[in-house]
Design a protein around this motif. Structure first.
Motif, PDB file in Angstrom:
ATOM      1  N   ALA A 295       0.834  -1.207   0.000  1.00 49.74           N
ATOM      2  CA  ALA A 295       0.000   0.000   0.000  1.00 49.74           C
ATOM      3  C   ALA A 295       0.867   1.254   0.000  1.00 49.74           C
ATOM      4  CB  ALA A 295      -0.949  -0.009   1.192  1.00 49.74           C
ATOM      5  N   ALA A 296       1.917   1.259   0.796  1.00 48.38           N
ATOM      6  CA  ALA A 296       2.825   2.408   0.828  1.00 48.38           C
ATOM      7  C   ALA A 296       3.532   2.573  -0.511  1.00 48.38           C
ATOM      8  CB  ALA A 296       3.846   2.239   1.954  1.00 48.38           C
ATOM      9  N   ALA A 297       3.948   1.454  -1.109  1.00 48.55           N
ATOM     10  CA  ALA A 297       4.636   1.514  -2.408  1.00 48.55           C
ATOM     11  C   ALA A 297       3.689   1.994  -3.505  1.00 48.55           C
ATOM     12  CB  ALA A 297       5.228   0.155  -2.753  1.00 48.55           C
ATOM     13  N   LEU A 298       2.423   1.582  -3.448  1.00 48.55           N
ATOM     14  CA  LEU A 298       1.429   2.077  -4.397  1.00 48.55           C
ATOM     15  C   LEU A 298       1.235   3.581  -4.216  1.00 48.55           C
ATOM     16  CD1 LEU A 298      -1.202  -0.793  -4.188  1.00 48.55           C
ATOM     17  CD2 LEU A 298      -0.066  -0.041  -6.296  1.00 48.55           C
ATOM     18  N   ALA A 299       1.146   4.020  -2.964  1.00 48.77           N
ATOM     19  CA  ALA A 299       0.906   5.428  -2.665  1.00 48.77           C
ATOM     20  C   ALA A 299       2.053   6.325  -3.118  1.00 48.77           C
ATOM     21  CB  ALA A 299       0.649   5.615  -1.174  1.00 48.77           C
ATOM     22  N   ASP A 300       3.287   5.845  -2.962  1.00 49.77           N
ATOM     23  CA  ASP A 300       4.417   6.699  -3.355  1.00 49.77           C
ATOM     24  C   ASP A 300       4.882   6.460  -4.791  1.00 49.77           C
ATOM     25  OD1 ASP A 300       6.157   4.473  -3.290  1.00 49.77           O
ATOM     26  OD2 ASP A 300       6.945   4.975  -1.320  1.00 49.77           O
ATOM     27  N   GLY A 301       4.157   5.603  -5.518  1.00 48.47           N
ATOM     28  CA  GLY A 301       4.433   5.415  -6.941  1.00 48.47           C
ATOM     29  C   GLY A 301       5.522   4.417  -7.273  1.00 48.47           C
ATOM     30  N   ARG A 302       6.111   3.758  -6.260  1.00 46.16           N
ATOM     31  CA  ARG A 302       7.157   2.762  -6.536  1.00 46.16           C
ATOM     32  C   ARG A 302       6.581   1.444  -7.017  1.00 46.16           C
ATOM     33  NH1 ARG A 302      10.119   0.891  -2.435  1.00 46.16           N
ATOM     34  NH2 ARG A 302       8.461   1.328  -0.958  1.00 46.16           N
ATOM     35  N   LEU A 303       5.275   1.254  -6.806  1.00 45.85           N
ATOM     36  CA  LEU A 303       4.562   0.061  -7.267  1.00 45.85           C
ATOM     37  C   LEU A 303       3.393   0.516  -8.135  1.00 45.85           C
ATOM     38  CD1 LEU A 303       3.733  -2.957  -7.283  1.00 45.85           C
ATOM     39  CD2 LEU A 303       2.663  -2.568  -5.051  1.00 45.85           C
ATOM     40  N   VAL A 304       3.359   0.003  -9.360  1.00 38.99           N
ATOM     41  CA  VAL A 304       2.268   0.282 -10.291  1.00 38.99           C
ATOM     42  C   VAL A 304       1.588  -1.048 -10.573  1.00 38.99           C
ATOM     43  CG1 VAL A 304       1.660   1.097 -12.603  1.00 38.99           C
ATOM     44  CG2 VAL A 304       3.517   2.218 -11.329  1.00 38.99           C
ATOM     45  N   ALA A 305       0.282  -1.112 -10.347  1.00 37.04           N
ATOM     46  CA  ALA A 305      -0.487  -2.344 -10.559  1.00 37.04           C
ATOM     47  C   ALA A 305      -1.499  -2.113 -11.675  1.00 37.04           C
ATOM     48  CB  ALA A 305      -1.185  -2.758  -9.276  1.00 37.04           C
ATOM     49  N   LEU A 306      -1.380  -2.907 -12.743  1.00 38.36           N
ATOM     50  CA  LEU A 306      -2.267  -2.790 -13.904  1.00 38.36           C
ATOM     51  C   LEU A 306      -3.000  -4.103 -14.125  1.00 38.36           C
ATOM     52  CD1 LEU A 306       0.267  -1.059 -16.334  1.00 38.36           C
ATOM     53  CD2 LEU A 306      -1.493   0.056 -14.923  1.00 38.36           C
ATOM     54  N   ASP A 307      -4.179  -4.013 -14.702  1.00 40.88           N
ATOM     55  CA  ASP A 307      -4.961  -5.197 -15.028  1.00 40.88           C
ATOM     56  C   ASP A 307      -4.478  -5.777 -16.362  1.00 40.88           C
ATOM     57  OD1 ASP A 307      -7.574  -6.803 -14.457  1.00 40.88           O
ATOM     58  OD2 ASP A 307      -7.615  -6.279 -16.582  1.00 40.88           O
ATOM     59  N   ALA A 308      -4.236  -7.074 -16.400  1.00 43.70           N
ATOM     60  CA  ALA A 308      -3.720  -7.723 -17.614  1.00 43.70           C
ATOM     61  C   ALA A 308      -4.690  -7.601 -18.783  1.00 43.70           C
ATOM     62  CB  ALA A 308      -3.404  -9.191 -17.335  1.00 43.70           C
ATOM     63  N   HIS A 309      -5.970  -7.821 -18.540  1.00 43.06           N
ATOM     64  CA  HIS A 309      -6.961  -7.766 -19.619  1.00 43.06           C
ATOM     65  C   HIS A 309      -7.109  -6.349 -20.171  1.00 43.06           C
ATOM     66  CE1 HIS A 309      -8.262 -11.933 -19.092  1.00 43.06           C
ATOM     67  NE2 HIS A 309      -8.183 -11.716 -17.790  1.00 43.06           N
ATOM     68  N   GLU A 310      -7.171  -5.368 -19.280  1.00 46.04           N
ATOM     69  CA  GLU A 310      -7.312  -3.977 -19.711  1.00 46.04           C
ATOM     70  C   GLU A 310      -6.081  -3.509 -20.475  1.00 46.04           C
ATOM     71  OE1 GLU A 310      -8.159  -1.678 -16.208  1.00 46.04           O
ATOM     72  OE2 GLU A 310     -10.081  -2.693 -15.873  1.00 46.04           O
ATOM     73  N   THR A 311      -4.906  -3.895 -20.013  1.00 46.00           N
ATOM     74  CA  THR A 311      -3.677  -3.482 -20.679  1.00 46.00           C
ATOM     75  C   THR A 311      -3.573  -4.144 -22.048  1.00 46.00           C
ATOM     76  OG1 THR A 311      -2.653  -3.208 -18.508  1.00 46.00           O
ATOM     77  CG2 THR A 311      -1.185  -3.241 -20.413  1.00 46.00           C
ATOM     78  N   LEU A 312      -3.912  -5.422 -22.128  1.00 46.19           N
ATOM     79  CA  LEU A 312      -3.928  -6.106 -23.431  1.00 46.19           C
ATOM     80  C   LEU A 312      -4.853  -5.398 -24.418  1.00 46.19           C
ATOM     81  CD1 LEU A 312      -4.046  -9.949 -22.731  1.00 46.19           C
ATOM     82  CD2 LEU A 312      -2.447  -8.768 -24.244  1.00 46.19           C
ATOM     83  N   ALA A 313      -6.015  -4.988 -23.956  1.00 44.28           N
ATOM     84  CA  ALA A 313      -6.999  -4.343 -24.828  1.00 44.28           C
ATOM     85  C   ALA A 313      -6.453  -3.045 -25.439  1.00 44.28           C
ATOM     86  CB  ALA A 313      -8.283  -4.059 -24.054  1.00 44.28           C
ATOM     87  N   ARG A 314      -5.479  -2.458 -24.801  1.00 46.06           N
ATOM     88  CA  ARG A 314      -4.903  -1.208 -25.307  1.00 46.06           C
ATOM     89  C   ARG A 314      -4.031  -1.404 -26.536  1.00 46.06           C
ATOM     90  NH1 ARG A 314      -2.051   1.898 -20.651  1.00 46.06           N
ATOM     91  NH2 ARG A 314      -1.792   3.390 -22.354  1.00 46.06           N
ATOM     92  N   PHE A 315      -3.541  -2.638 -26.765  1.00 42.60           N
ATOM     93  CA  PHE A 315      -2.628  -2.807 -27.903  1.00 42.60           C
ATOM     94  C   PHE A 315      -2.914  -3.997 -28.810  1.00 42.60           C
ATOM     95  CE2 PHE A 315      -0.368  -4.669 -24.231  1.00 42.60           C
ATOM     96  CZ  PHE A 315      -0.118  -5.945 -24.700  1.00 42.60           C
ATOM     97  N   MET A 316      -3.972  -4.713 -28.561  1.00 48.32           N
ATOM     98  CA  MET A 316      -4.308  -5.831 -29.449  1.00 48.32           C
ATOM     99  C   MET A 316      -5.083  -5.317 -30.668  1.00 48.32           C
ATOM    100  SD  MET A 316      -2.982  -8.568 -28.160  1.00 48.32           S
ATOM    101  CE  MET A 316      -3.821  -9.929 -28.964  1.00 48.32           C
ATOM    102  N   VAL A 317      -4.690  -5.800 -31.854  1.00 48.63           N
ATOM    103  CA  VAL A 317      -5.351  -5.431 -33.103  1.00 48.63           C
ATOM    104  C   VAL A 317      -5.570  -6.714 -33.895  1.00 48.63           C
ATOM    105  CG1 VAL A 317      -5.166  -4.129 -35.264  1.00 48.63           C
ATOM    106  CG2 VAL A 317      -4.236  -3.156 -33.139  1.00 48.63           C
ATOM    107  N   ASP A 318      -6.805  -7.025 -34.165  1.00 48.11           N
ATOM    108  CA  ASP A 318      -7.156  -8.232 -34.930  1.00 48.11           C
ATOM    109  C   ASP A 318      -6.521  -9.493 -34.351  1.00 48.11           C
ATOM    110  OD1 ASP A 318      -8.706  -6.716 -36.738  1.00 48.11           O
ATOM    111  OD2 ASP A 318      -6.936  -6.284 -37.980  1.00 48.11           O
ATOM    112  N   GLY A 319      -6.538  -9.594 -33.026  1.00 46.96           N
ATOM    113  CA  GLY A 319      -6.054 -10.798 -32.359  1.00 46.96           C
ATOM    114  C   GLY A 319      -4.547 -10.891 -32.191  1.00 46.96           C
ATOM    115  N   GLN A 320      -3.823  -9.854 -32.589  1.00 48.84           N
ATOM    116  CA  GLN A 320      -2.368  -9.848 -32.452  1.00 48.84           C
ATOM    117  C   GLN A 320      -1.922  -8.564 -31.758  1.00 48.84           C
ATOM    118  OE1 GLN A 320       0.045 -12.187 -33.321  1.00 48.84           O
ATOM    119  NE2 GLN A 320      -1.715 -13.527 -33.660  1.00 48.84           N
ATOM    120  N   PRO A 321      -0.840  -8.643 -30.981  1.00 48.73           N
ATOM    121  CA  PRO A 321      -0.336  -7.425 -30.352  1.00 48.73           C
ATOM    122  C   PRO A 321       0.307  -6.504 -31.395  1.00 48.73           C
ATOM    123  CG  PRO A 321       1.090  -9.281 -29.832  1.00 48.73           C
ATOM    124  CD  PRO A 321      -0.076  -9.830 -30.592  1.00 48.73           C
ATOM    125  N   ASP A 322       0.050  -5.225 -31.267  1.00 46.71           N
ATOM    126  CA  ASP A 322       0.642  -4.208 -32.136  1.00 46.71           C
ATOM    127  C   ASP A 322       1.825  -3.593 -31.394  1.00 46.71           C
ATOM    128  OD1 ASP A 322       0.167  -2.171 -34.529  1.00 46.71           O
ATOM    129  OD2 ASP A 322       0.638  -1.011 -32.708  1.00 46.71           O
TER     130      ASP A 322
END
Length: 170
Positions: free
Chosen positions: A56-83
């Motif tokens: 929690a402290a690391a998240l608060a001070d920015g040393r830990l970044v937690a991202l969702d795998a599905h959401e992050t994938l959706a940002r760069f997948m094009v026609d079933g392949q990563p761009d």
């Protein structure tokens, strides 16, 4: 350094390994990015707490970044392949920000490749590993990946697993 761990239906060995990897990084002053499914993210944070590290402290001070795998994938997948360009736009700024904040280095954990693998998108998973390897050549971070592959399961295909293994250093 590009690590891989394969795991079966019991996530506990993965949770222990990743929890130690992440806790060790934070304890050494490194930055951490975790790109995982919601269930795994919470399990990793719980394991870090058990190890005496305060995510929690690391998240608060920015040393830990937690991202969702599905959401992050959706940002760069094009026609079933990563761009590649979209992938770099999604991931490179996170890594760069952590490198600037934490001079001791950066560790990343990602299971987007595992999400693709589990969906049967083997070629996309390997391509994404190649994109990660291109970022690794730029330096400044280490990467730990995980794949839901049961060596005793019906879907185990040695040729596909060999392709995964050859994209990793450990």
């Amino acid at each position: 350094e590009h690590l891989v761990q394969m795991y079966g239906t019991d996530p506990r060995p993965l949770v222990r390994s990743v929890g130690h990897y992440l806790a060790d990084a934070l304890n050494a002053g490194e930055g951490v990015v975790v790109i995982a499914t919601a269930a795994h993210r919470e399990a990793f944070l719980d394991e870090m707490r058990l190890l005496g590290t305060d995510p929690a402290a690391a998240l608060a001070d920015g040393r830990l970044v937690a991202l969702d795998a599905h959401e992050t994938l959706a940002r760069f997948m094009v026609d079933g392949q990563p761009d590649r360009e979209r992938f770099e736009a999604a991931v490179r700024p996170v890594l760069s920000g952590l490198r600037e904040l934490c001079g001791a280095g950066v560790r990343a954990y990602g299971e987007m490749v595992g999400v693709l693998w589990e969906a049967g998108s083997f070629a996309a998973a390997i391509r994404l590993e190649e994109f990660w390897n291109a970022l690794l050549r730029d330096g400044g971070f280490r990467l730990f990946c995980a794949y839901p592959i049961d060596g005793c399961g019906d879907g185990f295909a040695p040729a596909d697993v060999d392709a995964v293994m050859s994209t990793h250093t450990h």
